[in-house]
Each structure stands twice: as structure tokens, then as C-alpha cells.
Design a protein around this motif. Sequence first.
Motif, PDB file in Angstrom:
ATOM      1  N   GLU A 126      46.707 -32.233 -19.404  1.00 24.34           N
ATOM      2  CA  GLU A 126      45.340 -31.931 -18.987  1.00 24.34           C
ATOM      3  C   GLU A 126      44.375 -32.651 -19.925  1.00 24.34           C
ATOM      4  OE1 GLU A 126      42.690 -28.101 -17.550  1.00 24.34           O
ATOM      5  OE2 GLU A 126      44.417 -27.749 -18.847  1.00 24.34           O
ATOM      6  N   THR A 127      43.276 -33.126 -19.374  1.00 24.25           N
ATOM      7  CA  THR A 127      42.296 -33.843 -20.190  1.00 24.25           C
ATOM      8  C   THR A 127      40.903 -33.281 -19.926  1.00 24.25           C
ATOM      9  OG1 THR A 127      42.009 -35.543 -18.478  1.00 24.25           O
ATOM     10  CG2 THR A 127      43.634 -35.973 -20.210  1.00 24.25           C
ATOM     11  N   GLY A 128      40.107 -33.198 -21.001  1.00 18.93           N
ATOM     12  CA  GLY A 128      38.711 -32.801 -20.861  1.00 18.93           C
ATOM     13  C   GLY A 128      38.488 -31.354 -20.509  1.00 18.93           C
ATOM     14  N   ALA A 129      39.480 -30.515 -20.708  1.00 21.29           N
ATOM     15  CA  ALA A 129      39.314 -29.095 -20.393  1.00 21.29           C
ATOM     16  C   ALA A 129      38.359 -28.450 -21.396  1.00 21.29           C
ATOM     17  CB  ALA A 129      40.663 -28.391 -20.416  1.00 21.29           C
ATOM     18  N   GLN A 178      57.139 -33.429 -13.764  1.00 25.70           N
ATOM     19  CA  GLN A 178      55.794 -33.943 -13.977  1.00 25.70           C
ATOM     20  C   GLN A 178      54.865 -33.757 -12.782  1.00 25.70           C
ATOM     21  OE1 GLN A 178      55.012 -35.074 -17.062  1.00 25.70           O
ATOM     22  NE2 GLN A 178      57.086 -34.450 -17.573  1.00 25.70           N
ATOM     23  N   GLY A 179      55.300 -33.094 -11.746  1.00 31.87           N
ATOM     24  CA  GLY A 179      54.452 -32.955 -10.567  1.00 31.87           C
ATOM     25  C   GLY A 179      53.569 -31.731 -10.605  1.00 31.87           C
ATOM     26  N   THR A 180      53.106 -31.350 -11.786  1.00 30.80           N
ATOM     27  CA  THR A 180      52.294 -30.146 -11.945  1.00 30.80           C
ATOM     28  C   THR A 180      50.830 -30.533 -12.101  1.00 30.80           C
ATOM     29  OG1 THR A 180      54.147 -29.043 -13.021  1.00 30.80           O
ATOM     30  CG2 THR A 180      51.994 -28.060 -13.307  1.00 30.80           C
ATOM     31  N   PHE A 181      49.945 -29.753 -11.488  1.00 35.68           N
ATOM     32  CA  PHE A 181      48.517 -30.041 -11.500  1.00 35.68           C
ATOM     33  C   PHE A 181      47.811 -29.026 -12.395  1.00 35.68           C
ATOM     34  CE2 PHE A 181      44.268 -29.268  -9.660  1.00 35.68           C
ATOM     35  CZ  PHE A 181      43.722 -30.529  -9.810  1.00 35.68           C
ATOM     36  N   TYR A 182      46.907 -29.538 -13.259  1.00 41.28           N
ATOM     37  CA  TYR A 182      46.152 -28.693 -14.177  1.00 41.28           C
ATOM     38  C   TYR A 182      44.671 -28.839 -13.856  1.00 41.28           C
ATOM     39  CZ  TYR A 182      50.594 -29.230 -16.586  1.00 41.28           C
ATOM     40  OH  TYR A 182      51.920 -29.261 -16.873  1.00 41.28           O
ATOM     41  N   ASN A 183      43.951 -27.725 -13.862  1.00 44.02           N
ATOM     42  CA  ASN A 183      42.550 -27.802 -13.489  1.00 44.02           C
ATOM     43  C   ASN A 183      41.724 -26.769 -14.251  1.00 44.02           C
ATOM     44  OD1 ASN A 183      40.220 -28.576 -12.032  1.00 44.02           O
ATOM     45  ND2 ASN A 183      40.557 -26.926 -10.563  1.00 44.02           N
ATOM     46  N   THR A 184      40.912 -27.237 -15.173  1.00 46.87           N
ATOM     47  CA  THR A 184      39.902 -26.440 -15.868  1.00 46.87           C
ATOM     48  C   THR A 184      40.479 -25.167 -16.478  1.00 46.87           C
ATOM     49  OG1 THR A 184      38.413 -27.221 -14.134  1.00 46.87           O
ATOM     50  CG2 THR A 184      37.490 -25.720 -15.749  1.00 46.87           C
ATOM     51  N   MET A 187      59.844 -31.163  -8.888  1.00 47.33           N
ATOM     52  CA  MET A 187      58.820 -30.125  -8.876  1.00 47.33           C
ATOM     53  C   MET A 187      57.516 -30.712  -8.345  1.00 47.33           C
ATOM     54  SD  MET A 187      59.645 -28.369 -12.580  1.00 47.33           S
ATOM     55  CE  MET A 187      58.461 -27.028 -12.414  1.00 47.33           C
ATOM     56  N   VAL A 188      57.050 -30.173  -7.230  1.00 45.20           N
ATOM     57  CA  VAL A 188      55.786 -30.640  -6.653  1.00 45.20           C
ATOM     58  C   VAL A 188      54.942 -29.420  -6.289  1.00 45.20           C
ATOM     59  CG1 VAL A 188      56.746 -32.784  -5.735  1.00 45.20           C
ATOM     60  CG2 VAL A 188      56.770 -30.720  -4.317  1.00 45.20           C
ATOM     61  N   GLY A 189      53.636 -29.598  -6.343  1.00 40.97           N
ATOM     62  CA  GLY A 189      52.721 -28.571  -5.860  1.00 40.97           C
ATOM     63  C   GLY A 189      52.505 -27.393  -6.781  1.00 40.97           C
ATOM     64  N   ASP A 190      53.077 -27.416  -7.995  1.00 41.99           N
ATOM     65  CA  ASP A 190      52.815 -26.331  -8.940  1.00 41.99           C
ATOM     66  C   ASP A 190      51.437 -26.543  -9.567  1.00 41.99           C
ATOM     67  OD1 ASP A 190      55.352 -24.943  -8.780  1.00 41.99           O
ATOM     68  OD2 ASP A 190      56.223 -26.657  -9.823  1.00 41.99           O
ATOM     69  N   VAL A 191      50.688 -25.455  -9.714  1.00 42.21           N
ATOM     70  CA  VAL A 191      49.303 -25.559 -10.178  1.00 42.21           C
ATOM     71  C   VAL A 191      49.034 -24.554 -11.284  1.00 42.21           C
ATOM     72  CG1 VAL A 191      46.872 -25.301  -9.525  1.00 42.21           C
ATOM     73  CG2 VAL A 191      48.484 -26.362  -7.935  1.00 42.21           C
ATOM     74  N   PHE A 192      48.417 -25.028 -12.375  1.00 38.95           N
ATOM     75  CA  PHE A 192      47.828 -24.164 -13.401  1.00 38.95           C
ATOM     76  C   PHE A 192      46.317 -24.379 -13.338  1.00 38.95           C
ATOM     77  CE2 PHE A 192      52.099 -24.730 -15.024  1.00 38.95           C
ATOM     78  CZ  PHE A 192      52.410 -23.500 -15.586  1.00 38.95           C
ATOM     79  N   ALA A 193      45.578 -23.356 -12.987  1.00 41.79           N
ATOM     80  CA  ALA A 193      44.138 -23.516 -12.834  1.00 41.79           C
ATOM     81  C   ALA A 193      43.396 -22.309 -13.392  1.00 41.79           C
ATOM     82  CB  ALA A 193      43.774 -23.711 -11.370  1.00 41.79           C
ATOM     83  N   LEU A 194      42.384 -22.577 -14.198  1.00 38.88           N
ATOM     84  CA  LEU A 194      41.471 -21.563 -14.696  1.00 38.88           C
ATOM     85  C   LEU A 194      42.204 -20.412 -15.391  1.00 38.88           C
ATOM     86  CD1 LEU A 194      38.396 -21.417 -14.755  1.00 38.88           C
ATOM     87  CD2 LEU A 194      38.524 -19.754 -12.904  1.00 38.88           C
ATOM     88  N   ASN A 195      43.104 -20.759 -16.282  1.00 36.89           N
ATOM     89  CA  ASN A 195      43.720 -19.774 -17.161  1.00 36.89           C
ATOM     90  C   ASN A 195      43.072 -19.876 -18.537  1.00 36.89           C
ATOM     91  OD1 ASN A 195      46.110 -18.889 -15.382  1.00 36.89           O
ATOM     92  ND2 ASN A 195      46.322 -21.114 -15.423  1.00 36.89           N
ATOM     93  N   ILE A 196      43.042 -18.790 -19.268  1.00 34.56           N
ATOM     94  CA  ILE A 196      42.522 -18.799 -20.628  1.00 34.56           C
ATOM     95  C   ILE A 196      43.698 -18.911 -21.591  1.00 34.56           C
ATOM     96  CG2 ILE A 196      41.324 -17.461 -22.400  1.00 34.56           C
ATOM     97  CD1 ILE A 196      39.641 -16.210 -20.195  1.00 34.56           C
ATOM     98  N   ILE A 197      43.707 -19.972 -22.397  1.00 34.12           N
ATOM     99  CA  ILE A 197      44.725 -20.191 -23.416  1.00 34.12           C
ATOM    100  C   ILE A 197      44.121 -19.775 -24.751  1.00 34.12           C
ATOM    101  CG2 ILE A 197      46.357 -21.825 -24.382  1.00 34.12           C
ATOM    102  CD1 ILE A 197      46.402 -21.486 -21.241  1.00 34.12           C
ATOM    103  N   TYR A 198      44.615 -18.707 -25.338  1.00 36.33           N
ATOM    104  CA  TYR A 198      43.983 -18.102 -26.512  1.00 36.33           C
ATOM    105  C   TYR A 198      44.962 -18.103 -27.677  1.00 36.33           C
ATOM    106  CZ  TYR A 198      41.027 -14.730 -29.055  1.00 36.33           C
ATOM    107  OH  TYR A 198      40.210 -14.110 -29.960  1.00 36.33           O
ATOM    108  N   SER A 199      44.503 -18.607 -28.832  1.00 43.81           N
ATOM    109  CA  SER A 199      45.368 -18.733 -30.006  1.00 43.81           C
ATOM    110  C   SER A 199      44.656 -18.207 -31.239  1.00 43.81           C
ATOM    111  CB  SER A 199      45.738 -20.206 -30.214  1.00 43.81           C
ATOM    112  OG  SER A 199      46.276 -20.428 -31.508  1.00 43.81           O
ATOM    113  N   THR A 200      45.430 -17.554 -32.127  1.00 47.21           N
ATOM    114  CA  THR A 200      44.889 -17.095 -33.409  1.00 47.21           C
ATOM    115  C   THR A 200      45.583 -17.778 -34.587  1.00 47.21           C
ATOM    116  OG1 THR A 200      46.446 -15.227 -33.431  1.00 47.21           O
ATOM    117  CG2 THR A 200      44.273 -14.833 -32.464  1.00 47.21           C
ATOM    118  N   ALA A 201      46.334 -18.846 -34.328  1.00 50.40           N
ATOM    119  CA  ALA A 201      47.096 -19.512 -35.382  1.00 50.40           C
ATOM    120  C   ALA A 201      46.152 -20.164 -36.388  1.00 50.40           C
ATOM    121  CB  ALA A 201      48.023 -20.554 -34.783  1.00 50.40           C
ATOM    122  N   ALA A 202      46.572 -20.162 -37.657  1.00 52.32           N
ATOM    123  CA  ALA A 202      45.770 -20.782 -38.715  1.00 52.32           C
ATOM    124  C   ALA A 202      45.849 -22.289 -38.658  1.00 52.32           C
ATOM    125  CB  ALA A 202      46.233 -20.271 -40.077  1.00 52.32           C
TER     126      ALA A 202
END
Length: 508
Positions: free
Chosen positions: A457-460, A435-441, A403-418
Motif C-alpha cells: 500500500e502506498t500513500g495511506a 500478490q492479488g490483494t487490493f489495499y485501499n485507505t 489469490m484474486v479479489g481479496d481486499v483490505f480497506a479502511l482498517n485501522i492499524i494501531y501500534s504501541t511499539a517503541a
Amino acid sequence: MSRALWLGGLVLWPVLAQAQSYPSPPLYNTVATPSAPIAPVTNAYFVSTTGSDGAAGTYSAPFATLAHCLSQMEASAINKTCYFLTGTYSLTSGANLTTSDNNETLAAYPGATPIFSASSGGALTNILTLTGTQFFTIQGITFTGVTTVASNGAVNLTNAGNVRIIANTFTNDDTGIRLNGASKVLVSGNTFGGTLTTSGVYLNSTGSSPPYTYNTGIVIDSNKCSGVVGGLYGYYTTTGCVFATGSVGLRVTHNYFHDVGGSAISLADANSLGNNNEVNLEFEVAYNKIVNANNNSSAADTGAMYVDGRSGSAIYGSIHDNYINDAIPASTSNVINGIYLDDFTSYVEVYNNITTGGNFACELHGGEYNYLHNNVFDIGNTSATNLGVCIIQGETGGPITSMVGDVFALNIIYSTAATLSGFSAWNFEGGSSSQGTFYNTNVYYNTNGQTIAQTPETGAPIANPNFVNEPAGWYQFNAASTMASAYGFLPLNQPVFGIVAPTTPVAP
């Protein structure tokens, strides 16, 4: 549909939405009337359950049967419309239409409610079969009782084109409409309900070997569908409100699909079904509202919006501006995704969607160069350690080995778990090939102050998106939100998800 620019192996994706202001709730358009009443044409025949085939076929002296009216239209150079008055037309055989029926219309007379029933006339595979027919309209008729489990459809088109199927009702049929190598077909304003064993609309290419005749230029817009009972396990199904294998340029837009046993929309690669490489190319799935998909307790390894690419073809599809809600599965081991790009699905852009329910927002399985951005992934109170926002699953034994070139960028991850102890947003399977996936902000937020593990992802940023009313399913940003100004997240035009009423009546 947007198309990426490819330069030196890099993908440059265009900006795909503009900031707008939106009204307050109510939530969605789901009750708009798809087509308004129309004035009847003058050059027409009429059919009534109290008529006679020996009559003149006028409003005051109507025919009695569908078959006779079709034969009279074929013989006439002027009368090319057949109006049906209120009543149940019990059919013992289906009608087979050919090129001799070009430019004809079968329609309910304005205000009338005709029913074409196979249930009281014996088992039928089809009620209407169009083979090679061009420029044909079917409007305002209820089709019921075609229960033969063969996915053949109450209305079946083979190599037909320029056909409009509008404002009809399909109830208690195996499949409502089947398209086989059809072209330029509009399916709009229809209702699919009752118990549908297989599909609302089923698309399949024709031909036993390449080159196949694909369905081309099909538009499925502003329909309602519920009650499809099949479709429980990924690509092994041939079901859904829309099921397609073998199409080019398919558009599925502004529909309301709800209470479905399995996938609401399933775009399958026929290679996965043990057939030939009949894929869906250059599709667009947009502005749909999907509620309570995969509600059968046996549903597993599937998605409300499911795409399969087993042959490894570059699909060039887009999934955008949809509200997607899955039923909560009976077990955390029953993987239910909002959006599932399965089996090497590649080159698909996913943006401006809202996913809720299920136990994963999305899954990528073996594909490359998929771009997921500007989505809201509401994972609710999901907190089990084996679950997450998205599964990224590699597979080395297929046409795409890494897997190359897959990108997750600027999505909102929202959770209500306790609590989120041991929970991670990204769930990896398949080792290094995933592992060839790119994450950005991407932006992460838990309403109870819990930390959502972001690795790799780090520092998001961790920030409250300030939705208008998340518990009620309303994901517009309120005035306090900084998603647009601080992070560049483009507001979603949620009021136009689902069915939108037309501005002008649809003529027969």
C-alpha cells in the motif's frame, strides 16, 4: 448476514453499519443472566434424589430416576415436562431418546440445581442422546463427568431438530454438546467450564458419502465457555468452544469465550482432517467476546477465530463485531492470528472487529474474494521483523491457484511499539500467488511516532484514531477523533459485544 452483489466478476459490498453514539465504559456485557426464573407448568412430573419410581411423580411424591420419568412422559398424553429437584443424579447409563420423546422438556425446577453426573456412576459416552427427536427442551441442568475422549458430548443430537438447550452447565466433560446432522437447534445461555478436553459445542455432518446431512439453522448464542485444553494447531484440531465441520447457516453470536488452549471458534473443512468435503457454508460469527485464546504454550499456526476451506468451496460467511484477544505466544515462530482464513477459505466478509494480542491480527492463506474492512487491528508492541499485521500466503498446490479479489480497506492499524525498524505491516509468503490483494485507505498509527511500513500500500493516511482508552481495551472514538469524518470509518458498537441479557424469560 450481508451478501455481496456480483456484477461482471466485480464484488460490490454493501455498507454494513451505521454511525451511532455509545455510552462510556464499563467495558463489555459478560455477566448478564441468560435466562430468568420461570413459573412451572402444571402438567409435569417431578424427580428427586430422595424420591421413588413407585411414587406418583408429583412435587410432594416425586420419582427417583431420569429413566422412569422419561418412560412416564412417553406414555402420557398430557404430562410432557419432567422437573428435577436439587441433588446429584448419579448415572450408570445414558438416556436414549427417539421420536417417541417429541415435544418433551427436561428442566430444573425453578430455583433447583440438579446435577446429572457420570463421574460417580461409571464412564459414559453420553448422558442424553437424541436421535430424530423433535421439539425437545433441555434447561437448567448441570452435566458432568463424561470424560470419554471421543467428542461424543454429554448431550448428543443426531438428525434431531427444533431442540432448545438453554441455561445448562457443562463441566469437566470431554465435549458438552455434539450435533450430528441436526436442524434448528438453539444453544443459549449455557456455561461450558471446568476442564473440557475437546469442545464446548461440536458440530459434525452425518453420512459416509455425499450427499451429507449437514447441521442447518444452528444458533449458538449468549453462552460462556472456558477451559478447553485442546486445539493447538490449525486444522489438525477438532476442538474449541465451538468446533464445526459440516454446517449451513450456523450463527455464533453474543458469546463470551475465554482462557482457551487453542482456537475459541474453529470452523473446519473436514477435507483437511483427512475426511470428506464437509464445509461450513453461509455462517455468521458476530458480537462475541474472545479473551486469552491460544494460551497453551504449544499453540501455533492457528487463530482465535479460525476458518478452514481446504476443499475450495465458496463459503459466503461473515465475521463481524467481535472483540478478539489472543495470548502472546511463547515464540515469534508460533504464529497466532486473531482471525485466520486458512487453506483456500473464500468469499468471507470480515468487518467491525477488534483484534489484539497474538503476533498477527489476521492471515489469509490461499483464498479469494475475501473482504476485510472497518476493523481495528491493534498489534500492540509487536516489532519483530518476521511479524506484522497480516500474513497473505499463497498456495499453488490446491483448488485455488492464485489469490484474486481479496481486499483490505479502511482498517485501522494501531501500534504501541517503541521501535519498528524492519517491521512491515503486510507479510507475504508463497510468491506471486499471494500478490492479488487490493489495499485501499487503511489508516496507520504508532503511538511513539514510528513509521509502519505499508508496502505494497502506498500513500495511506497516518492518523491518531483517538480511542477512548486503548490500554483498557476500549476502542470507541473520543470527541477528537476524525476517523469517521475524515476517512469514513464507521464507529464500532463495542458495548454490545459479548453476552446480552434477554428482555423476557425463557419458558421451558
